[in-house]
Design a protein around this motif. Structure first.
Motif, short mmCIF file in Angstrom:
data_model
loop_
_atom_site.label_atom_id
_atom_site.label_comp_id
_atom_site.label_asym_id
_atom_site.label_seq_id
_atom_site.Cartn_x
_atom_site.Cartn_y
_atom_site.Cartn_z
N ALA A 25 29.66 4.82 39.52
CA ALA A 25 28.45 5.55 39.14
C ALA A 25 28.80 6.58 38.07
CB ALA A 25 27.81 6.24 40.34
N SER A 26 27.85 6.85 37.20
CA SER A 26 28.05 7.87 36.18
C SER A 26 27.77 9.25 36.76
CB SER A 26 27.12 7.62 35.00
OG SER A 26 25.77 7.84 35.38
N ALA A 27 28.23 10.27 36.05
CA ALA A 27 27.98 11.64 36.50
C ALA A 27 26.48 11.92 36.57
CB ALA A 27 28.66 12.63 35.55
N ASP A 28 25.72 11.37 35.63
CA ASP A 28 24.28 11.61 35.63
C ASP A 28 23.60 10.93 36.81
OD1 ASP A 28 21.98 12.79 34.18
OD2 ASP A 28 21.34 10.69 34.02
N GLU A 29 24.05 9.72 37.16
CA GLU A 29 23.48 9.03 38.33
C GLU A 29 23.75 9.82 39.60
OE1 GLU A 29 23.66 4.31 37.11
OE2 GLU A 29 25.53 5.34 37.63
N ILE A 30 24.96 10.35 39.72
CA ILE A 30 25.32 11.13 40.91
C ILE A 30 24.52 12.42 40.94
CG2 ILE A 30 27.21 12.38 42.03
CD1 ILE A 30 29.10 10.24 40.74
N ARG A 31 24.40 13.07 39.79
CA ARG A 31 23.65 14.33 39.71
C ARG A 31 22.21 14.13 40.14
NH1 ARG A 31 19.96 16.17 36.51
NH2 ARG A 31 20.12 14.40 35.09
N ARG A 32 21.57 13.08 39.64
CA ARG A 32 20.16 12.84 39.97
C ARG A 32 19.97 12.45 41.43
NH1 ARG A 32 18.63 8.60 37.63
NH2 ARG A 32 20.30 8.07 36.18
N ALA A 33 20.91 11.67 41.95
CA ALA A 33 20.79 11.22 43.35
C ALA A 33 20.95 12.38 44.33
CB ALA A 33 21.83 10.15 43.63
N LEU A 34 21.83 13.32 44.00
CA LEU A 34 22.15 14.40 44.94
C LEU A 34 21.48 15.73 44.59
CD1 LEU A 34 25.95 13.64 45.48
CD2 LEU A 34 24.00 12.94 46.89
N GLY A 35 20.84 15.78 43.41
CA GLY A 35 20.12 16.99 43.03
C GLY A 35 21.02 18.15 42.64
N TYR A 36 22.17 17.86 42.03
CA TYR A 36 23.10 18.91 41.63
C TYR A 36 22.85 19.32 40.17
CZ TYR A 36 25.95 17.40 45.66
OH TYR A 36 26.40 17.07 46.91
N PRO A 37 23.23 20.54 39.80
CA PRO A 37 23.21 20.93 38.38
C PRO A 37 24.22 20.09 37.59
CG PRO A 37 23.38 22.85 39.81
CD PRO A 37 23.60 21.66 40.68
N GLN A 38 23.92 19.84 36.33
CA GLN A 38 24.77 18.98 35.51
C GLN A 38 26.18 19.54 35.36
OE1 GLN A 38 23.07 17.97 31.75
NE2 GLN A 38 24.86 16.83 31.03
N SER A 39 26.29 20.85 35.10
CA SER A 39 27.60 21.44 34.83
C SER A 39 28.50 21.37 36.06
CB SER A 39 27.44 22.89 34.38
OG SER A 39 26.75 23.64 35.37
N SER A 40 27.97 21.74 37.24
CA SER A 40 28.80 21.74 38.44
C SER A 40 29.14 20.32 38.88
CB SER A 40 28.11 22.50 39.57
OG SER A 40 26.85 21.93 39.87
N THR A 41 28.26 19.35 38.59
CA THR A 41 28.55 17.95 38.92
C THR A 41 29.76 17.47 38.13
OG1 THR A 41 26.22 17.50 39.36
CG2 THR A 41 27.65 15.61 39.00
N SER A 42 29.78 17.77 36.84
CA SER A 42 30.90 17.34 35.99
C SER A 42 32.21 17.98 36.45
CB SER A 42 30.61 17.72 34.54
OG SER A 42 29.47 17.04 34.07
N VAL A 43 32.17 19.27 36.77
CA VAL A 43 33.38 19.96 37.23
C VAL A 43 33.88 19.35 38.53
CG1 VAL A 43 34.28 22.15 38.10
CG2 VAL A 43 32.82 22.12 36.07
#
Length: 249
Positions: A25-43
């Protein structure tokens, strides 16, 4: 919530997301699925990759778990014995019914669905892996309560009542105890529309897991399927649970 606790929770939620997705899964897919902010998801994802728990595919820019994740819990599977692996039971039930199969364990005053196999039937409900539901008023929760004494069940209900909102009606300890007793006699637990309108669950506790915390397995489906397929679902559950108990003995 303490920041360290929040970070730990997110790590586990990411791993549970991959367990349900069973693919990269991409970082964006994970971010959208879990509702996380983009910056903290990448970190978070980069940190897990640097520790060897995730791999990063540069061409597709997607993450996936490494074998290190599987090895962490491999000893638990070996200890319980592969014949008693609850996920094997879940796969059998999923193939036989096409409905959602849930595996729950007790955590505090809730049931946590540690494993969910989503339904494949056209009309179905979705449950997120890691979701929490009330212990006292759900089929899986009452199946877990069946492993406890009446005194322990009463104490749990009183604790639930102590933490309920002031405007919420209290649960009756005796009513919950009676429901658990009835389920013990029947050999299964059934709820309809308790949490999700139109949805029902039929569940049983799983025996023979040694020192592991109690687990309960359930079939979740629209109420009309729970009613029309009641006897077949019950026999399928009994067959899987019997086989596990026989292997353990």
């Amino acid at each position: 919530m303490d920041q360290s606790v929040k970070s730990a929770r997110r790590v586990l939620e990411v791993l549970e997301y991959f367990a349900e997705r069973q693919g990269a899964a991409s970082a964006d897919e994970i971010r959208r699925a879990l509702g996380y902010p983009q910056s903290s998801t990448s970190v978070l994802l980069r940190s897990l990759a640097s520790l060897g728990y995730l791999s990063f595919e540069a061409e597709t820019r997607r993450f996936r778990p490494t074998i290190r994740i599987a090895l962490i819990g491999a000893w638990l599977v070996d200890e319980a014995g592969r014949a008693q692996d609850p996920t094997k039971m879940m796969r059998h039930l999923s193939t036989a019914t096409g409905d959602m199969i849930v595996l729950g364990t007790e955590q505090g005053m809730d049931v946590v669905y540690v494993k969910v196999l989503q339904a494949t039937n056209p009309i179905r409900f979705h449950m997120r892996q890691g979701a929490r539901r009330p212990l006292c008023t759900t089929a899986v929760g009452q199946a877990l309560l069946s492993t406890k004494s009446d005194k322990q069940i009463g104490a749990i209900v009183r604790r639930v009542n102590a933490e309920r909102p002031a405007d919420a009606s209290p649960l009756s300890p005796q009513e919950i105890i009676d429901k658990v007793r009835e389920g013990r006699k029947l050999g299964y637990y059934l709820t309809k529309g308790t949490v999700t309108p139109g949805a029902g669950v039929i569940a049983m506790p799983i025996a023979g897991l040694g020192d592991h915390p109690p687990l309960a397995i359930g079939i979740g489906a629209p109420i009309y399927r729970i009613e029309s397929e009641h006897d077949r679902f019950l026999e399928l559950l009994r067959k899987e649970v019997r086989q596990t108990s026989a292997t353990a003995s």
